[in-house]
Design a protein around this motif. Structure first.
Motif, short mmCIF file in Angstrom:
data_model
loop_
_atom_site.label_atom_id
_atom_site.label_comp_id
_atom_site.label_asym_id
_atom_site.label_seq_id
_atom_site.Cartn_x
_atom_site.Cartn_y
_atom_site.Cartn_z
N GLN A 180 48.97 24.30 77.12
CA GLN A 180 48.77 24.07 78.56
C GLN A 180 47.36 23.57 78.84
O GLN A 180 47.15 22.68 79.67
CB GLN A 180 49.03 25.36 79.34
N ALA A 181 46.37 24.13 78.13
CA ALA A 181 44.99 23.70 78.32
C ALA A 181 44.81 22.23 77.96
O ALA A 181 44.09 21.48 78.64
CB ALA A 181 44.05 24.57 77.49
N LEU A 182 45.46 21.78 76.91
CA LEU A 182 45.37 20.38 76.49
C LEU A 182 46.01 19.45 77.52
O LEU A 182 45.48 18.37 77.82
CB LEU A 182 46.04 20.19 75.13
N LEU A 183 47.16 19.86 78.06
CA LEU A 183 47.82 19.02 79.06
C LEU A 183 47.02 18.96 80.35
O LEU A 183 46.98 17.92 81.03
CB LEU A 183 49.23 19.54 79.32
N SER A 184 46.35 20.05 80.70
CA SER A 184 45.47 20.05 81.88
C SER A 184 44.30 19.10 81.66
O SER A 184 43.92 18.33 82.56
CB SER A 184 44.94 21.46 82.15
#
Length: 518
Positions: free
Chosen positions: A348-352
């Protein structure tokens, strides 16, 4: 081969109901000429070696055609086959010369010459089939022929070139039977291998008769063979139970393989370690929903290989954490080091950071009736969607259509098995992740291409290990592909068939001529 093809393998032979000496028994007179039937789910893309780069086609090629070189059972270095001898000229690794055996003849009765060899390599380069083996010949600049001598001129040093010559890409065709600038169509094939293809029905049956004029590295074929093609593992299992086949290989259903009993008196099982791998390939092109490296890294954080191996494949495969499999020079665990366990928060952090809208939507293509590809696709879809970060649309294609779709860059993601072409880590480099590689993900990295080229300069292949280690780190960072699992080889035969343990040892050669009645 799609599908190093493999390392030297230790084979476990389960001999049920007979002693080891039973393998050496001579056939009885009434068995002379009796056909051995072999069943497989591997499909044949084309009968023309210039138009096929897959395990099913190459299995047939290795019996019907000859290459200049081949591999002994379990061997790691190529040996002469159609050639009498082959060697690099000088130490630069840019000129390779072979002298043909005398007396090689095509089914028409015409003698093979070095011109036929040159013609065969030239037409692979000229035709450039999207599903052909032209990518294997990327370092081949030109070919000269004179009498029985053929000389290959390479564009850069390539110690792996002899390995490539020994593959299906090096199949020698009759220059009088194959057009120079287009693929040959129809059900025929003209080679000088241990067998003559006397009849062929696509997706159904190849009838192979021993070639009495064969001269080469292998022993002469002992028995005629009918190679039967089945649409899926369940159909192959049904044929085995009905005794429609004497040998079953590649692949019975995982539930069948996991339940095979060594105590069954009516069958023999050959099980061996394998460097066959399966990877999830990702379309990296601009415009693809997986174009961003951050999106691809997020996917890598969500794949649960252990679950795939245990549930979809019933423990008959092993989780794989790098491009190069266990047992091959240069193997690392680069994906485990970078993504040690499924982590939705890290994804999720990477997609954000990428600034993309979630869930990321993409289409996953798979080949219908090919092993457990549909079950695998459904499991991967479930893993990715459980995070709420991806939405996956599954779409199945018939095998040939599937190949054409990935070869033309029409799929967002697709899983493909890779049966290694030859026993060297190079086969997991250029074809899979090199610029213009056969998997056609759109990925191109100067650093990776340089490592591939640098690795080819080492005649001692162990010296290339550091290049391959660095390459795998780059792939784990760029994620054009996500390794899934490493397979095993299983060959099941009736108790009265000998030689099945030599049928598929992972050197890229499918040895039907090793089979005999006992």
């Amino acid at each position: 081969m799609r599908s190093v093809r493999m390392r030297i393998l230790a084979t476990l032979l389960v001999l049920a109901g007979v002693g080891v000496g039973g393998w050496q028994m001579l056939p009885s007179q009434e068995d002379n000429g009796k056909t051995i039937t072999v069943g497989t789910t591997d499909a044949v893309t084309a009968l023309d070696p210039a138009g096929a780069y897959d395990a099913g086609s190459w299995a047939l090629f290795s019996n019907v055609f000859q290459s200049l070189l081949t591999f002994d059972p379990g061997g790691t270095a190529p040996v002469p086959d159609a050639a009498q001898s082959c060697d690099f000229v000088g130490s630069a690794l840019t000129t390779y010369r072979c002298t043909l055996r005398q007396g090689l003849t095509f089914p028409s009765g015409r003698s093979m010459t070095a011109e036929d060899v040159k013609y065969s390599f030239d037409r692979v380069k000229a035709i450039k089939s999207e599903v052909g083996p032209v990518s294997l010949l990327s370092t081949l600049r030109s070919v000269d022929a004179s009498g029985l001598t053929v000389t290959f001129h390479l564009s850069s040093p390539d110690a792996t070139f002899p390995f490539k010559v020994a593959t299906g890409a090096g199949s020698i065709v009759d220059s009088h039977k194959y057009p120079k600038d287009r693929l040959r169509t129809g059900p025929g094939a003209d080679g000088t291998g241990p067998y003559v293809l006397t009849s062929y029905q696509k997706n159904k049956k190849a009838v192979l008769t021993p070639n009495g004029h064969y001269k080469g590295a292998e022993k002469s074929a002992a028995r005629p063979v009918d190679l039967l093609y089945y649409t899926n593992p369940d159909a192959l299992e049904k044929a085995w139970k009905a005794k429609d086949v004497d040998v079953a290989t590649r692949q019975l259903p995982p539930k069948v393989l996991s339940g095979l009993s060594p105590s069954d008196p009516d069958q023999r099982l050959s099980e061996s370690e394998s460097s066959e791998t399966r990877n999830l390939y990702l379309n990296t092109r601009a415009g693809s929903p997986l174009h961003s490296v951050l999106v691809r890294r997020a996917m890598a954080w969500l794949i649960n290989r252990e679950q795939l191996a245990a549930t979809v494949y019933e423990g008959t495969v092993d989780p794989l954490y790098s491009l190069i499999p266990t047992g091959i020079t240069g193997h690392t665990t680069s994906f485990f080091d970078a993504y040690p366990k499924p982590d939705a928060k890290a994804a999720q952090a990477l997609l954000s950071e990428a600034g993309v809208k979630v869930p990321v939507r993409f289409t996953y293509g798979y080949a219908v009736n090919r092993g457990s590809s549909q079950e695998e696709a459904e499991a991967i879809k479930k893993q990715l969607e459980a995070s709420g970060l991806f939405k996956v649309t599954l779409k199945g294609y018939e095998w040939t259509d599937f190949q054409e779709h990935w070869a033309t860059g029409k799929l967002d993601a697709y899983a493909v098995g890779w049966v290694a072409d030859y026993p060297d880590p190079d086969t997991f480099g250029a074809p899979l992740v090199g610029t213009d590689g056969t998997m056609n993900t759109g990925y191109s990295s100067r650093a990776v291409d340089r490592l591939i080229q640098d690795s080819q300069q080492f005649a001692d292949r162990g010296d290339a290990a550091s290049d391959f280690s660095a390459l795998q780190q780059d792939i784990a960072r760029d994620v054009p592909v996500i390794p899934l699992w490493q397979g095993k080889e299983y060959v099941l035969s009736t108790e009265d068939v000998g030689g099945s343990q030599y049928l598929d040892d992972g050197t890229g050669v499918f040895r039907l001529w090793s089979l005999d009645w006992i």
